[in-house]
Structure formats: C-alpha cells, structure tokens
Design a protein around this motif. Structure first.
Motif, PDB file in Angstrom:
ATOM      1  N   ARG A 126      10.090  34.345 -35.885  1.00 47.37           N
ATOM      2  CA  ARG A 126       9.436  35.659 -35.988  1.00 47.37           C
ATOM      3  C   ARG A 126       9.896  36.394 -37.246  1.00 47.37           C
ATOM      4  O   ARG A 126       9.077  36.997 -37.949  1.00 47.37           O
ATOM      5  N   ALA A 127      11.181  36.345 -37.521  1.00 45.84           N
ATOM      6  CA  ALA A 127      11.698  37.018 -38.726  1.00 45.84           C
ATOM      7  C   ALA A 127      11.121  36.382 -39.983  1.00 45.84           C
ATOM      8  O   ALA A 127      10.747  37.090 -40.930  1.00 45.84           O
ATOM      9  N   ALA A 128      11.031  35.068 -40.002  1.00 45.07           N
ATOM     10  CA  ALA A 128      10.462  34.381 -41.165  1.00 45.07           C
ATOM     11  C   ALA A 128       8.987  34.730 -41.326  1.00 45.07           C
ATOM     12  O   ALA A 128       8.506  34.937 -42.443  1.00 45.07           O
ATOM     13  N   GLU A 129       8.272  34.818 -40.215  1.00 47.47           N
ATOM     14  CA  GLU A 129       6.850  35.177 -40.268  1.00 47.47           C
ATOM     15  C   GLU A 129       6.683  36.602 -40.784  1.00 47.47           C
ATOM     16  O   GLU A 129       5.805  36.882 -41.608  1.00 47.47           O
ATOM     17  N   THR A 130       7.535  37.501 -40.315  1.00 45.43           N
ATOM     18  CA  THR A 130       7.488  38.887 -40.786  1.00 45.43           C
ATOM     19  C   THR A 130       7.786  38.946 -42.282  1.00 45.43           C
ATOM     20  O   THR A 130       7.099  39.648 -43.033  1.00 45.43           O
ATOM     21  N   ALA A 131       8.798  38.198 -42.709  1.00 46.23           N
ATOM     22  CA  ALA A 131       9.150  38.172 -44.135  1.00 46.23           C
ATOM     23  C   ALA A 131       8.009  37.573 -44.959  1.00 46.23           C
ATOM     24  O   ALA A 131       7.706  38.052 -46.057  1.00 46.23           O
ATOM     25  N   ARG A 132       7.353  36.539 -44.418  1.00 46.73           N
ATOM     26  CA  ARG A 132       6.231  35.914 -45.126  1.00 46.73           C
ATOM     27  C   ARG A 132       5.079  36.905 -45.288  1.00 46.73           C
ATOM     28  O   ARG A 132       4.515  37.046 -46.363  1.00 46.73           O
ATOM     29  N   ARG A 133       4.776  37.634 -44.177  1.00 41.98           N
ATOM     30  CA  ARG A 133       3.697  38.614 -44.261  1.00 41.98           C
ATOM     31  C   ARG A 133       4.029  39.715 -45.261  1.00 41.98           C
ATOM     32  O   ARG A 133       3.168  40.142 -46.029  1.00 41.98           O
ATOM     33  N   ALA A 134       5.272  40.162 -45.260  1.00 41.66           N
ATOM     34  CA  ALA A 134       5.690  41.206 -46.206  1.00 41.66           C
ATOM     35  C   ALA A 134       5.597  40.687 -47.638  1.00 41.66           C
ATOM     36  O   ALA A 134       5.139  41.412 -48.539  1.00 41.66           O
ATOM     37  N   ALA A 135       5.987  39.447 -47.857  1.00 46.57           N
ATOM     38  CA  ALA A 135       5.896  38.866 -49.203  1.00 46.57           C
ATOM     39  C   ALA A 135       4.439  38.740 -49.639  1.00 46.57           C
ATOM     40  O   ALA A 135       4.104  39.010 -50.799  1.00 46.57           O
ATOM     41  N   GLU A 136       3.571  38.340 -48.713  1.00 44.05           N
ATOM     42  CA  GLU A 136       2.156  38.249 -49.048  1.00 44.05           C
ATOM     43  C   GLU A 136       1.588  39.626 -49.387  1.00 44.05           C
ATOM     44  O   GLU A 136       0.800  39.760 -50.315  1.00 44.05           O
TER      45      GLU A 136
END
Length: 168
Positions: free
Chosen positions: A92-102
């Motif tokens: 979940r944290a990685a997904e959140t970080a990925r969305r923020a990076a996108e």
C-alpha cells in the motif's frame, strides 16, 4: 559448586541452545524421547526403541512435546500473519508513493508544456519585434534619404537667392 556437582547439573539441564523439543539429557536406552513418540504417533510408524510397558510411559512428556509443537506452529502462524500484514502495508505504501510520483510527473509535464508555450510565445514576439525593427530601420533610411534630397533641393533652389542677398 564442585566439578562433580556441575557435571550432574549439566547432565540434567538442557543446553541453552538445544532444540526446545529435544529431550534434555538425550534418549536413554529404556526411554524414548517425547518428540520421537509424537513423530511415531503422527506417522503411524513404530517407535525405533522397544516399546516400554504402559505403566512406564511418560504421557505427560508426550503431551508437553505436542503442546510445544502446537505453540511453535501457532507462533509461526502469527509470524506469517504479521509478515503478510507488513507486506500488504508495504505494498500500500509503495502504491501510494507510485501514485504521488505519477502525480508529480504529470504536474512537471504540465509545467513543461506551459513553459514551452511561453517560450514559443516569446519567440513569436521576438520575431515580430525584429520585423518591426527592420521596418523602422527601412523607414529611417527612407526618411534620411528624403531629408537629404530636401536639403539638396533647398540648397540648390534657395542657395542662389541667399548668395544674391548676401552680395551688395
């Protein structure tokens, strides 16, 4: 504590690094380790040691071994559940970080597009200013040429009059 007493204590106490299910002293010829009983019980195999009479069986040791194994299995299951929860949290944290990076990448792309549009607009304005400057230079050259012709005309036309008026 004397050497003999220490040796007796070491013989009866389990080694601190020994496996928790192992017999503390080791198998005796007349006694089967509780873990071996558990293995034999679940595998259906006969015990490697000769069977002792029923009145000499240490069932409490077998039950303790089974309880120890069950406790260890429960602990492993709890560790596995904790690991799964941690892994899910990491995902979940990685997904959140990925969305923020996108989102940051989209924002940077939008800023880049706006900057390119402003650069193109500034370039068009610079071209228009250069064209206006060229036209102004051409007008200046034309005006200067007209003034020169006007001066020559005035000098030619009125110069004779002015020389005649200066002469008595």
């Amino acid at each position: 504590m004397s050497g003999a007493a220490r040796a007796r204590t070491e013989m009866t106490e389990p080694h601190p690094l020994a496996h928790p299910l192992a017999h503390p002293v080791g198998p005796r010829e007349d006694h089967v380790a509780p873990i071996d009983r558990v293995v034999a019980l679940f595998s259906g195999a006969a015990s490697a040691a000769p069977a002792a009479p029923a009145d000499e069986d240490d069932w409490s040791a077998s039950l303790s071994a089974v309880r120890g194994v069950a406790a260890r299995v429960r602990a492993l299951q709890a560790d596995a559940r904790d690991s799964v929860r941690e892994a899910q949290s990491s995902v979940r944290a990685a997904e959140t970080a990925r969305r923020a990076a996108e989102e940051r990448a989209r924002h940077a792309e939008a800023l880049l597009q706006a900057a390119l549009a402003r650069a193109e607009q500034a370039e068009a304005q610079a071209r228009a200013a250069a064209e206006r400057a060229e036209r102004a230079e051409a007008q200046r050259v034309e005006a200067r040429a007209w003034l020169r012709r006007m001066h020559e005309c005035l000098v030619n036309e009125f110069g004779a009059l002015s020389r005649a008026a200066d002469q008595p």
